[in-house]
Motif scaffolding. Structure first.
Motif, mmCIF file in Angstrom:
data_model
loop_
_atom_site.group_PDB
_atom_site.id
_atom_site.type_symbol
_atom_site.label_atom_id
_atom_site.label_comp_id
_atom_site.label_asym_id
_atom_site.label_seq_id
_atom_site.Cartn_x
_atom_site.Cartn_y
_atom_site.Cartn_z
ATOM 1 N N TYR A 1 0.821 -1.219 0.000
ATOM 2 C CA TYR A 1 0.000 0.000 0.000
ATOM 3 C C TYR A 1 0.853 1.268 0.000
ATOM 4 O O TYR A 1 0.721 2.123 -0.888
ATOM 5 C CB TYR A 1 -0.925 -0.002 1.214
ATOM 6 N N SER A 2 1.735 1.397 0.989
ATOM 7 C CA SER A 2 2.493 2.649 1.115
ATOM 8 C C SER A 2 3.431 2.878 -0.057
ATOM 9 O O SER A 2 3.592 3.999 -0.539
ATOM 10 C CB SER A 2 3.276 2.657 2.426
ATOM 11 N N ALA A 3 4.102 1.813 -0.509
ATOM 12 C CA ALA A 3 5.093 1.958 -1.578
ATOM 13 C C ALA A 3 4.485 1.822 -2.968
ATOM 14 O O ALA A 3 5.221 1.897 -3.968
ATOM 15 C CB ALA A 3 6.199 0.920 -1.395
ATOM 16 N N TRP A 4 3.177 1.664 -3.051
ATOM 17 C CA TRP A 4 2.536 1.448 -4.352
ATOM 18 C C TRP A 4 2.798 2.567 -5.361
ATOM 19 O O TRP A 4 3.028 2.300 -6.545
ATOM 20 C CB TRP A 4 1.034 1.244 -4.156
ATOM 21 N N PRO A 5 2.786 3.856 -4.957
ATOM 22 C CA PRO A 5 3.047 4.918 -5.941
ATOM 23 C C PRO A 5 4.414 4.799 -6.608
ATOM 24 O O PRO A 5 4.566 5.173 -7.775
ATOM 25 C CB PRO A 5 2.963 6.207 -5.101
ATOM 26 N N ALA B 1 10.895 -1.607 5.384
ATOM 27 C CA ALA B 1 9.809 -0.772 5.907
ATOM 28 C C ALA B 1 10.319 0.612 6.290
ATOM 29 O O ALA B 1 9.680 1.633 6.004
ATOM 30 C CB ALA B 1 9.167 -1.453 7.114
ATOM 31 N N MET B 2 11.500 0.678 6.922
ATOM 32 C CA MET B 2 12.057 1.970 7.317
ATOM 33 C C MET B 2 12.424 2.811 6.101
ATOM 34 O O MET B 2 12.205 4.026 6.075
ATOM 35 C CB MET B 2 13.286 1.748 8.203
ATOM 36 N N PHE B 3 12.981 2.148 5.092
ATOM 37 C CA PHE B 3 13.327 2.875 3.867
ATOM 38 C C PHE B 3 12.085 3.503 3.239
ATOM 39 O O PHE B 3 12.071 4.675 2.847
ATOM 40 C CB PHE B 3 14.005 1.921 2.884
ATOM 41 N N THR B 4 11.002 2.729 3.168
ATOM 42 C CA THR B 4 9.755 3.240 2.598
ATOM 43 C C THR B 4 9.226 4.407 3.411
ATOM 44 O O THR B 4 8.774 5.423 2.858
ATOM 45 C CB THR B 4 8.702 2.118 2.543
#
Length: 824
Positions: free
Chosen positions: A228-232, A280-283
């Motif tokens: 979800y968060s990294a989808w863009p 996760a932290m990188f995102t």
């Protein structure tokens, strides 16, 4: 038992209220934090005797009949339909923009006061956006009564409705916040499981089943972050690859996707290392940096809803008997007369018919001092009347007002990219391509050195060298500079302007309406015809008939001399020369001597001023002498240009005497008189062939060719419509001193851009070898990449003119204070 009253204001005190003040060593109950703050300020300020000697509680302000009538306009069906959504049960929902909210106490007061009204079901105040959402029974409480309630407790409320641009920005921001929250929660949980897992495995005390449990929990909390968060990042990279292009989301997507897949493979096969928390932290770090950049872009950009916020929805219409009636502003039409009271905002562009007042034009020109206006002055939608009532004739409404055209020009400028921005974007694509090649080489080398670390070195390399800072370096600085200049009254309408201003070394000025105020006045008439000519006493009216349809400053000098019985037909304008027309089947000409009477070249009188020759098809009839005044800041502007090393010249179509006089007064050594549009263009091209970077400043139709040909063109705020359309920049305030200020801002902008590009270059030169040598773990790479992007954004924000913003803020407070005093 009666309910206790507030010691300060007398309103009922809610049950279990903990607000109080100690007066004369006695504790008194208060109704809200607002009263508590005020009461304690009175006591601590040594004014405790106020409560001892007051004879009555402060009265709740009552609205006047005119204020209630103004608010009643919002009950009109067309406005209700636009601002209020009503369901089948009669419950209405709307959002109001609230002026005067300063703290949480204000929000608390509004919510409690409005929620106590009969029919109100819900009131929610957003302190950040200063907006309130309401749900109420419109059958029990009309919309106008609801607005009146806000005003009676000291807050000005008006309907708020997002336009398409504002909706887009809000949707973008809400989505970004949701993705950021998911990434924040996921990265915290993944880090907790990941670090516990690594610590337990190193200490060798964690049981195998708990190790497997923590591994799967890390997978579960990281998966929403990636999906979800990294989808863009994934969609952006895929779109670029489909178009055979590379952008910074390509290495980001590779880093997140490869790292996640490798960790999943290691989890399923129980071979290798898991780095879910690093992914996760990188995102999260990347999303956080982009969120800050997005908020900055929204704040400094033109934004949506400008017209909605600045133009009032109601207006006071005057009928033939000067009777007042409130109508929706959108129902006004050209020719209507409206009354604008002190403290009210003009809803239209128009001309003052009666009344004298000062007008706050800060929203349009950036000038924080009010301007004195009287009958004949033009007023613009979005500006505010300060002192006295004004009767105004409507000229333009809706999307035809200047405010709307400024908004459209700003959008055009933001859509165009200057050359340096295009170069930076292209460079970032080549950088990504080079980065991918280097990544393959580094991965291959590390496979030979330490195969177990090769993959994570590759991930760190892709992350730490992501060219986000490079991509942000130019557009962020340009956006901040554009917004700052617009607030100062310099509206940039083309993308290349800042670059042209920064490189400019020569400026060409027109005279009339540019260096001078353009308010020409007819000083004298020198009659050349026979004494028995019946036209002698009406010669001014004849000239006024020819100028009736012109926008040139000369036309304004004859505007008050028009005779409705004299109508000019077949009017033709000859750029830079004059006008011709027919009156009563006879041809007349007005303008330069060689145009009005080309048969014999007549020299104008030696008396100082601008001379126009008026002739019919048989003989010259008269000379008109016009005069103009220099703009107050003309000399100061030219002095600042000299200090900056900018050369300048005066190029005018007026007679030599008038031009020479102005040039001498200003200290301009190079000037040209009787310059036709063709001659002006030739002079411009000659300078350009010598390598000069030229700015042209003008205001008339005769300046259009040279405005179009210059590297950068600037039109005055009161220039002709054609000149404004042809120019790259509009000087809304008509203050010439803004020109050197704009040049300084442009130079500083390009200095900041160079600094940003240098910062991003130095960062990558350090980060790339460090990551290639395996010295940077993935989480640190994400932090470094985000920090470099934020550094670039913060550096660009230095371009904001804090002093100017402070002046405008103070002036706004002053206007609000005056408005409150008048209403009292």
């Amino acid at each position: 038992m009666s309910q206790e009253s507030c010691f300060h204001c007398g309103e009922p005190v809610p049950q279990n209220s903990h607000f109080s003040v100690t007066v004369n060593e006695q504790q008194e109950s208060l109704c809200c934090p607002g009263c508590e703050a005020v009461a304690n300020a009175i006591v601590f300020g040594g004014l405790e005797s106020y409560y001892k000697f007051r004879t009555e509680l402060p009265a709740r302000p009552e609205l006047s009949e005119s204020e209630l009538a103004e608010l009643a306009v919002y009950d009109a069906p067309e406005l209700l339909q636009e601002f209020v959504h009503v369901n089948d049960q009669g419950f209405a929902e709307t959002t109001l923009a609230i002026d005067g909210i300063t703290c949480a106490a204000c929000a608390w007061l509004i919510e409690n006061q409005i929620n106590n009204l009969e029919g109100v079901e819900y009131t929610g105040v957003n302190l950040t956006s200063q907006r309130t959402s309401l749900r109420w029974d419109i059958n029990k409480l009309p919309f106008s009564k609801l607005l009146a309630e806000f005003k009676s407790i000291g807050y000005s409320a008006q309907p708020w409705q997002a336009d398409e641009q504002q909706k887009k920005l809000e949707k973008e921001q809400k989505t970004a916040i949701r993705r950021l929250i998911v990434a924040a929660l996921g990265s915290m949980q993944a880090m907790m499981f990941g670090i516990s897992l690594e610590a337990g495995m190193l200490a060798n005390f964690m049981e195998p089943e708990f190790i497997l449990l923590f591994q799967w929990l890390s997978f579960l909390v990281t998966t929403p972050v990636v999906i979800y968060s990294a989808w863009p990042f994934f969609t952006s990279a895929l779109n670029e690859l489909k178009n055979r292009r590379l952008n910074m989301d390509v290495p980001v997507s590779l880093a997140i996707g490869l790292g996640y897949c490798a960790s999943v493979w290691a989890l399923v096969t129980q071979t290798g290392e898991l780095h879910f928390y690093a992914i996760a932290m990188f995102t999260f770090f990347l999303l956080f940096g982009r969120y800050i950049e997005m908020r900055t872009r929204h704040r400094i950009g033109s934004g949506g809803n400008a017209l909605q916020d600045l133009i009032p929805q109601a207006a006071i219409l005057l009928d033939e008997n000067q009777q007042e009636s409130f109508i929706p502003s959108r129902n006004l039409k050209a020719g209507d007369l409206i009354l604008v009271k002190p403290g009210h905002t003009f809803p239209i562009d128009g001309v003052i018919v009666s009344g004298h007042s000062s007008v706050n034009q800060a929203t349009m020109t950036g000038e924080y001092l009010p301007v004195s206006c009287h009958p004949g002055h033009q007023v613009l939608a979005g500006t505010q009347n300060i002192d006295s009532p004004l009767t105004v004739r409507v000229e333009k409404t809706g999307q035809d007002v200047r405010l709307a055209s400024i908004s459209r020009l700003s959008e055009r400028a933001l859509a165009e990219k200057p050359r340096i921005a295009s170069i930076a974007n292209e460079a970032s694509r080549y950088f990504v391509a080079a980065l991918l090649i280097i990544s393959v080489v580094v991965f291959t080398v590390w496979m030979g050195i330490d195969a177990s670390r090769a993959f994570w070195v590759l991930i760190a390399l892709l992350v730490v060298t992501c060219p986000c800072a490079l991509a942000l370096a130019t557009p962020t600085a340009l956006a901040v500079a554009n917004a700052t200049l617009a607030r100062q009254g310099v509206l940039i309408t083309r993308g290349h302007v800042l670059e042209g201003l920064a490189k400019a070394d020569h400026i060409i000025f027109d005279k009339t309406g540019t260096l001078t105020e353009g308010r020409l006045e007819l000083k004298s008439v020198l009659w050349l015809g026979t004494e028995d000519d019946p036209r002698k006493n009406k010669i001014k009216s004849y000239a006024a008939a020819l100028e009736a349809q012109s926008e040139h400053p000369i036309a304004r000098a004859f505007a008050e001399m028009r005779d409705p019985n004299l109508i000019a037909e077949s009017i033709q304008a000859f750029t830079g020369q004059g006008l011709s027309a027919q009156i009563a089947n006879q041809e007349y000409r007005l303008g330069r001597a060689d145009f009005a009477w080309p048969t014999d070249l007549l020299k104008p009188p030696e008396q100082e001023g601008q001379w126009l020759l008026f002739a019919d098809d048989k003989t010259p009839l008269c000379w008109f002498r016009l005069s103009d005044q220099l703009r107050p800041d003309s000399k100061a502007m030219l002095n600042e240009l000299k200090e900056m090393g900018i050369t300048f010249e005066l190029l005018s179509g007026d007679q030599e005497g008038s031009v020479k006089s102005i040039a001498k007064e200003l200290g301009v050594t190079h000037f040209t008189a009787n310059a036709t549009p063709e001659l002006k263009l030739e002079r411009l091209q000659a300078l350009q062939k010598k390598g000069r970077q030229v700015i042209m400043v003008g205001d008339g139709v005769n300046d259009v060719p040279v405005l179009a040909g210059a590297q950068v063109s600037i039109a005055m705020g009161d220039a002709t419509d054609l000149a404004k359309t042809s120019a790259d920049t509009l000087l809304l305030s008509s203050r010439l001193i803004r020109i050197p200020h704009a040049l300084q801002k442009a130079r500083m902008t390009y200095l900041v851009i160079k600094q940003n590009l240098m910062l991003s270059l130095v960062y990558n030169l350090i980060a790339l070898p460090a990551a290639s040598m395996g010295l940077v773990p993935p989480w640190l790479a994400a932090l470094g990449m985000t920090s470099s992007s934020l550094l670039v954004v913060l550096n660009a924000l230095r371009l904001r003119d804090k002093a100017s913003e402070q002046r405008l803020s103070e002036q706004k407070k002053q206007v609000q204070t005056q408005q409150s005093a008048k209403s009292t």
